[in-house]
Design a protein around this motif. Sequence first.
Motif, mmCIF file in Angstrom:
data_model
loop_
_atom_site.group_PDB
_atom_site.id
_atom_site.type_symbol
_atom_site.label_atom_id
_atom_site.label_comp_id
_atom_site.label_asym_id
_atom_site.label_seq_id
_atom_site.Cartn_x
_atom_site.Cartn_y
_atom_site.Cartn_z
ATOM 1 N N GLU A 73 0.830 -1.208 0.000
ATOM 2 C CA GLU A 73 0.000 0.000 0.000
ATOM 3 C C GLU A 73 0.867 1.262 0.000
ATOM 4 N N VAL A 74 1.926 1.235 0.792
ATOM 5 C CA VAL A 74 2.827 2.394 0.841
ATOM 6 C C VAL A 74 3.566 2.538 -0.486
ATOM 7 N N ALA A 75 3.981 1.410 -1.080
ATOM 8 C CA ALA A 75 4.669 1.458 -2.371
ATOM 9 C C ALA A 75 3.757 2.055 -3.446
ATOM 10 N N ALA A 76 2.465 1.700 -3.411
ATOM 11 C CA ALA A 76 1.526 2.269 -4.378
ATOM 12 C C ALA A 76 1.437 3.785 -4.223
ATOM 13 N N TYR A 77 1.430 4.253 -2.986
ATOM 14 C CA TYR A 77 1.414 5.703 -2.758
ATOM 15 C C TYR A 77 2.683 6.356 -3.305
ATOM 16 N N GLU A 78 3.832 5.715 -3.110
ATOM 17 C CA GLU A 78 5.081 6.290 -3.590
ATOM 18 C C GLU A 78 5.083 6.411 -5.112
ATOM 19 N N VAL A 79 4.578 5.393 -5.805
ATOM 20 C CA VAL A 79 4.508 5.473 -7.264
ATOM 21 C C VAL A 79 3.512 6.548 -7.680
ATOM 22 N N ALA A 80 2.361 6.593 -7.012
ATOM 23 C CA ALA A 80 1.361 7.609 -7.338
ATOM 24 C C ALA A 80 1.921 9.012 -7.132
ATOM 25 N N ARG A 81 2.668 9.198 -6.066
ATOM 26 C CA ARG A 81 3.268 10.513 -5.813
ATOM 27 C C ARG A 81 4.281 10.866 -6.893
#
Length: 278
Positions: A73-81
């Motif tokens: 979930e955190v990795a998805a946020y990092e890519v989205a950012r």
Amino acid sequence: MSAPERIPPRGVTATELLTRGELTVRGRIREASNVVLLCEAALDGETVSCVYKPVAGERPLWDFPDGDLARREVAAYEVARATGWDLVPPTVLRDGPYGEGMCQLWIDPPESGTDGEQPPELLALLDTEEPGPGWKAVGFAEVGEGRTALLVHADDLRLRRLAVLDAVINNADRKGGHLLPAPGGRLYGIDHGVTFHTENKLRTLLWGWAGEPLTGELTGVLTALHKDLAGGPLAARLGELLTGAEVAATGRRVEALLAAGRHPEPGGDWPAIPWPPV
């Protein structure tokens, strides 16, 4: 609430509040398949609502390693950012009342206008053969008593960007309930625990652009992502959250999208639409 870079009046960022704020559990979201707790995070006189998903509350899955959904979930946020589209609420990995877990800013729905007008619909079932203006067709769905209806989603730039993000992170569970309209016309996607698998597992309701050429904007963002994944800051950050094979597979997915120049199409060896779809 929406996910601004800074929360007034003292300038504490949402990420700082989520990372360093004191977590207080206020309730549990019972509908979720894993343990999902509604909390408040307080720091330096500021308080925000957030969702806390402890690793200890994750249910084992047959196709994903145990105990790492929060990191995905955190990795998805990092890519989205890294895309600059701001499609995932601020999300961090931290210790909480029940151990390590994911902590994500809570998103309030937009309020109706003074005339009672509701935000535009993102998904619909139509009793027609064609989607019509403003809609993209996903496919026909059973609606009971032997009847079918055409499942459609809005022809919306925010959804199109989210469809590309899902292809990059290999999202295996993009349901309608994971789309959160927010104040100011913003849209967020949530629930990214089943992502970043090395095998193709893309399952989504956002197939409306399947096979269509990528726009210049989408290609430009993917090109920047490809560079960032090739030894840039994003690659380093993902390396803290995912395996080396998963980071490499993410880079290959971006390369494949750029080489094809088109939105991906459903494959035949994996269900294309999650169940239940909403």
